[in-house]
Enzyme design. Structure first.
Site, PDB file in Angstrom:
ATOM      1  N   ARG A 187      26.717  58.195  35.598  1.00 34.50           N
ATOM      2  CA  ARG A 187      26.505  56.739  35.309  1.00 34.50           C
ATOM      3  C   ARG A 187      25.610  56.398  34.311  1.00 34.50           C
ATOM      4  O   ARG A 187      25.906  55.598  33.452  1.00 34.50           O
ATOM      5  CB  ARG A 187      25.629  56.429  36.702  1.00 34.50           C
ATOM      6  CG  ARG A 187      26.493  56.394  37.969  1.00 34.50           C
ATOM      7  CD  ARG A 187      25.703  55.736  39.132  1.00 34.50           C
ATOM      8  NE  ARG A 187      26.279  55.621  40.304  1.00 34.50           N
ATOM      9  CZ  ARG A 187      25.950  55.038  41.555  1.00 34.50           C
ATOM     10  NH1 ARG A 187      24.739  54.445  41.377  1.00 34.50           N
ATOM     11  NH2 ARG A 187      26.659  55.063  42.520  1.00 34.50           N
ATOM     12  N   HIS A 224      37.109  53.383  39.383  1.00 32.34           N
ATOM     13  CA  HIS A 224      35.660  53.555  39.478  1.00 32.34           C
ATOM     14  C   HIS A 224      35.511  53.016  40.789  1.00 32.34           C
ATOM     15  O   HIS A 224      35.432  51.603  41.027  1.00 32.34           O
ATOM     16  CB  HIS A 224      34.994  52.515  38.327  1.00 32.34           C
ATOM     17  CG  HIS A 224      33.636  52.702  38.153  1.00 32.34           C
ATOM     18  ND1 HIS A 224      32.867  53.655  37.675  1.00 32.34           N
ATOM     19  CD2 HIS A 224      32.865  51.662  38.373  1.00 32.34           C
ATOM     20  CE1 HIS A 224      31.920  53.434  37.561  1.00 32.34           C
ATOM     21  NE2 HIS A 224      31.452  52.420  37.982  1.00 32.34           N
ATOM     22  N   TYR A 247      37.091  33.050  35.981  1.00 35.41           N
ATOM     23  CA  TYR A 247      37.511  32.143  34.734  1.00 35.41           C
ATOM     24  C   TYR A 247      37.620  32.878  33.543  1.00 35.41           C
ATOM     25  O   TYR A 247      38.264  32.083  32.548  1.00 35.41           O
ATOM     26  CB  TYR A 247      36.200  31.273  34.564  1.00 35.41           C
ATOM     27  CG  TYR A 247      36.028  30.406  36.066  1.00 35.41           C
ATOM     28  CD1 TYR A 247      37.141  29.696  36.551  1.00 35.41           C
ATOM     29  CD2 TYR A 247      34.826  30.585  36.511  1.00 35.41           C
ATOM     30  CE1 TYR A 247      37.147  28.904  37.421  1.00 35.41           C
ATOM     31  CE2 TYR A 247      34.557  29.928  37.925  1.00 35.41           C
ATOM     32  CZ  TYR A 247      35.653  29.076  38.428  1.00 35.41           C
ATOM     33  OH  TYR A 247      35.499  28.430  39.637  1.00 35.41           O
TER      34      TYR A 247
END
Length: 892
Positions: free
Chosen positions: A84, A130, A174
């Site tokens: 990570r 992931h 969007y």
């Protein structure tokens, strides 16, 4: 409850391997039985039976708690570190960024293809690579598209992807995205050529790359930040062109078998390059502790700052100060017109050049800082009156760039306000550098040399694997082309043989026997379309064979020759630089300091320093006292209590140093702006709050000096001995007529408890201290009214600890005043009546008058019934020096 607790503890000591859940079962059974009334022994036997029952279970393993905690915590820590938080030194990416780019590559979101919704990309990443939250993946995707976060953005975003004001991006449904050409050319171009290692995904359904085949060290170009377990990383971004040049320099040195020096890399890559621009000041704290003292020279701060950058890249740890770009510009009407949608006219700009009004325009803010928060921070400082002189703060930023206008009042000092902004706001920040990255699966702190070495080794390995992949592919194709060319040499016979064959298997056998082809070649010949039989296609096959031979030769050379591999590394790096490089946006200052002194924040305004006889001192503005007509009453300048009275009044600038001289020859100093500013009705502050004075000492002189008068001028032709023409001196007069001239530079550094200004004889006292320059004259007056005049040049400059020389001879007077004057070499006028007053008998001894005040403007002051002068005059008539004044004389 206590008795049950004691029984359980005794049982625990007899059976040390009893587990927590067993004890809990025993406690619950005790509670169900009603508590300890004669049943303690039965409970213990039941407890042992439960322990034996659980111990017989093969699924339970007895472990020490600290062993299990250590192993579990280390597993968690390594998962966070590797999976990570930390980037890989080879491609500079964390796993989430690498998976996003690879998923977009698999979706064919190339730079020349249409955009796709970000939600589509996030779903691809979550479903295949992931298994974490969708918001974390989308945040990582958004950051790679922000040009104010990445030095070289890797994703091309379409829509609202956030702003420097910390505005959140639009929802993923969007916005749209696709890869940038830089991502394809620098990171993804060779990913399918078996040149990097692949591993199974979390569900084992497919594979993902463990690292991308980067052509440049992206860990330096885009940097990285992350907090792991027990460690963190903070790598600043760098300029792509400079990183490419540094890689070429390092690779060429390795090609020659030489060890490149760090200074050679810093010549082409001098420091970080932040996407928001700004000015970098190297933090020279580490440089001052550098063990290599041979690098220190007369360049002073410049060398220290360069050493700080060198130490940063040598050790992988350090820090730099990053300052936003701000300038003081003439005020124009552009700001008001800009808000109304109009443009500035030429006559407005011309008028601005003649205007005395100045504004501060901020055109760049430090990296990763919030512009809206910065503007609010400035406004809060102005509203809280921590910064004076600001009329308005406006954010006029648009798509063309950052523009924050700090409008100044006409009375405001723009330079002082700008220095305050640097010191009190996020317009100047400290950027800590900690180059921690993964080398394999091991986190390490790397210097620039180690980063370049790790990347060069990785790049050489990638090119060799790519060469091996291309070589095998070329050889396989060459195998087919040779068969096709062999068939084309005898096309009719081959066609005739194929027509006679019973089926495809028999045709393959016949081709192998007829032309000596392999099974793969025979299969390729049978699948060859008829158009290949034309002469034009035959020529193409010949041309393809030549190209394959050249490619095979080149790939084989890469496998056999490391020098050829390094040539490819340099060529590809320079190719990416030429195609995607941009000029440096951040400037580096190594000759100046980023520290802002208090003096830089304060306007150098005029002030009046008022001190009372009881030691109260304050600072007030001259504007408080308005001009009045002659004969009027005037205005009170301070509130006095009891028998207190005004003792000293002097003019000073706020940045001047105010010196207090005591009768014992000591000097104390305080900065003028440290004296609290107060109104005319305030009593003031005891001056002992600023300086330490011994009991029995009294202030006999007070004066102010500009900081420039205390600084030593460093010029190439500066004389080693003697005096400067513009040097400022302090002239000291003692009670016994001793004078001393000392350079003001001797008092540049004075601690709170003061410093010795003059060595005094026993019984002597310091009476007056004046400021003088060469060419001035000195008048010394005694208590009997006699004066002596001489030039400052005639007094030799002495050291601070010296005693001084005789200025006027003071002896006991037993005769008339006229005879005493002649004995001292003082001439009197023959006509005593011209003095306009009758002379009185002098005191038995002559001393220098004690209470004499002075001003910086060469004024006279009448303090009491008698006036005596200890004053420096730039010019004076010779006759004045011969005058004799009585104790009751007055003059204006």
């Amino acid at each position: 409850f206590s008795r049950r607790r004691g029984e359980e503890e005794q049982h625990h000591h007899r059976h040390r391997k009893v587990r927590t859940f067993a004890a809990a079962s025993s406690s619950s059974s005790d509670d169900d039985d009603g508590g300890g009334k004669g049943g303690g022994g039965n409970k213990s036997s039941t407890f042992v039976e439960e322990e034996e029952e659980f111990s017989s279970d093969s699924n339970i393993v007895d472990l020490e708690l600290h062993v299990e905690a250590r192993q579990s915590y280390l597993a968690y820590a390594m998962s966070v570190i590797v999976g990570r938080a930390l980037p890989d030194v080879r491609d500079g990416l964390k796993p989430v960024h690498r998976r996003i780019l690879y998923a977009m590559h698999e979706l064919n979101l190339d730079h020349n293809k249409p955009f796709k919704k970000c939600a589509r990309v996030v779903g691809e990443v979550l479903g295949k690579f992931h298994p974490h939250g969708d918001q974390s993946v989308y945040d990582a995707l958004v950051r790679m598209a922000q040009d104010f976060s990445m030095s070289a953005p890797l994703v091309n975003g379409h829509g609202n992807f956030g702003s420097m004001d910390n505005d959140p991006p639009a929802a993923m449904r969007y916005t749209e995205c696709k890869l940038r050409q830089l991502s394809q050319d620098m990171l993804l171009k060779d990913v399918e050529m078996d040149c990097v290692e692949f591993a199974d995904t979390f569900d084992g359904s497919q594979q993902e790359p463990m690292v991308l085949p980067a052509k440049l060290p992206n860990v330096l170009i885009n940097g990285s930040t992350g907090i792991a377990v027990g460690m963190a990383t903070s790598i600043p971004p760098h300029n792509l062109m400079e990183v490419a040049d540094a890689l070429v320099v390092f690779a060429r040195a390795a090609q020659k078998g030489e060890q490149v020096k760090l200074e050679e890399l810093l010549r082409v890559m001098p420091g970080p390059d932040f996407p928001t621009g700004g000015v970098i000041f190297a933090d020279n704290k580490d440089a001052n502790n550098d063990n290599n003292n041979n690098d220190k020279n007369d360049s002073g701060r410049s060398t220290s700052n360069r050493n700080a950058l060198r130490n940063l890249y040598r050790d992988g740890r350090g820090g730099v100060t990053l300052r936003g770009v701000a300038e003081i510009v003439p005020r124009t009407k552009v700001s008001s017109r800009k808000r109304s949608g109009k443009t500035a006219k030429k006559d407005d700009k011309a008028a601005a050049e003649k205007s005395l009004d100045r504004d501060i325009v901020i055109s760049s803010i430090p990296y990763m800082q919030n512009k809206a928060t910065l503007v609010q921070q400035i406004a809060d400082l102005v509203n809280n009156r921590q910064i004076e002189g600001v009329a308005d703060v406006r954010d006029e930023s648009d798509r063309d760039g950052v523009r924050v206008v700090v409008e100044m009042k006409r009375s405001g000092d723009a330079e002082a306000v700008l220095n305050s902004l640097y010191k009190r706001t996020k317009l100047q920040v400290k950027v800590n550098v900690n180059v921690t990255a993964l080398v394999g699966l091991t986190p390490k702190v790397l210097g620039l040399m180690e980063v370049m070495q790790e990347f060069l080794d990785f790049r050489i390995d990638v090119i060799r694997k790519r060469a091996m992949y291309s070589l095998e592919k070329d050889r396989a194709r060459m195998h087919i082309v040779e068969a096709l060319l062999t068939v084309l040499e005898d096309t009719d016979a081959v066609i005739k043989m194929i027509r006679k064959s019973k089926d495809g298997k028999e045709a393959m056998e016949n081709l192998r026997e007829m032309k000596g082809l392999t099974t793969v070649q025979s299969e390729a010949v049978l699948q060859m379309p008829l158009r290949r039989l034309t002469s034009l296609e035959s020529g193409k096959l010949v041309e393809e064979r030549d190209q394959l031979l050249s490619s095979i030769k080149g790939n084989q050379n890469l496998l056999d020759n490391t020098s050829a591999v390094i040539d490819v590394v340099c060529e590809e790096a320079l190719e990416v630089k030429k195609k995607h490089g941009i000029p440096r946006r951040t400037t580096i200052e190594t000759d100046t300091s980023s520290s802002i002194e208090v003096e830089h924040e304060i306007p150098n305004n005029d002030s009046l320093i008022i001190m009372s006889s009881r030691g109260y001192i304050k600072r007030t503005r001259p504007e408080t006292f308005k001009a009045q007509r002659r004969g009027t009453r005037g205005k009170s300048m301070s509130k006095l209590k009891g028998s207190d009275s005004i003792a000293k009044v002097m003019h000073a600038k706020d940045l001047d140093r105010v010196f207090f001289f005591t009768d014992k020859g000591n000097v104390l100093t305080v900065r003028a702006f440290d004296i609290p500013e107060a109104s005319t009705t305030a009593q003031g502050t005891p001056f002992t709050r600023f300086v330490d004075i011994d009991k029995g000492e009294s202030i006999t002189a007070i004066l102010s000096l500009e900081p420039s008068a205390l600084m030593k001028k460093k010029t190439p032709n500066e004389p080693q001995e003697g005096e400067d023409e513009d040097e400022t001196f302090l002239v000291m007069i003692t009670l016994n007529g001793v004078i001393k001239k000392v350079s003001a530079k001797e008092f540049a550094s004075i601690k709170r408890n003061g410093k010795r200004a003059i060595a005094l004889d026993e019984g002597d006292k310091l009476k007056q201290v004046l400021v003088a320059k060469n060419g001035d004259s000195v008048l010394v007056g005694a208590t009997d009214g006699t004066l002596i005049r001489f030039d400052v040049d005639s007094v030799r400059k002495l050291g601070r600890m010296s005693r001084g020389v005789r200025a006027i001879s003071l002896k006991e007077i037993k005769s008339s005043s006229k005879e005493a004057s002649k004995a001292k070499g003082v001439e009197e006028d023959d006509d005593d009546e011209n003095h306009g007053a009758e002379r009185t008998a002098p005191p038995p001894t002559r001393t220098v008058k004690e209470d004499v005040m002075f001003s910086r403007e060469h004024d006279y002051y009448s303090l009491s019934s008698s006036l005596y002068v200890v004053k420096v005059f730039p010019t004076i008539d010779a006759e004045v020096s011969r005058a004799v004044f009585s104790q009751s004389a007055r003059f204006e």
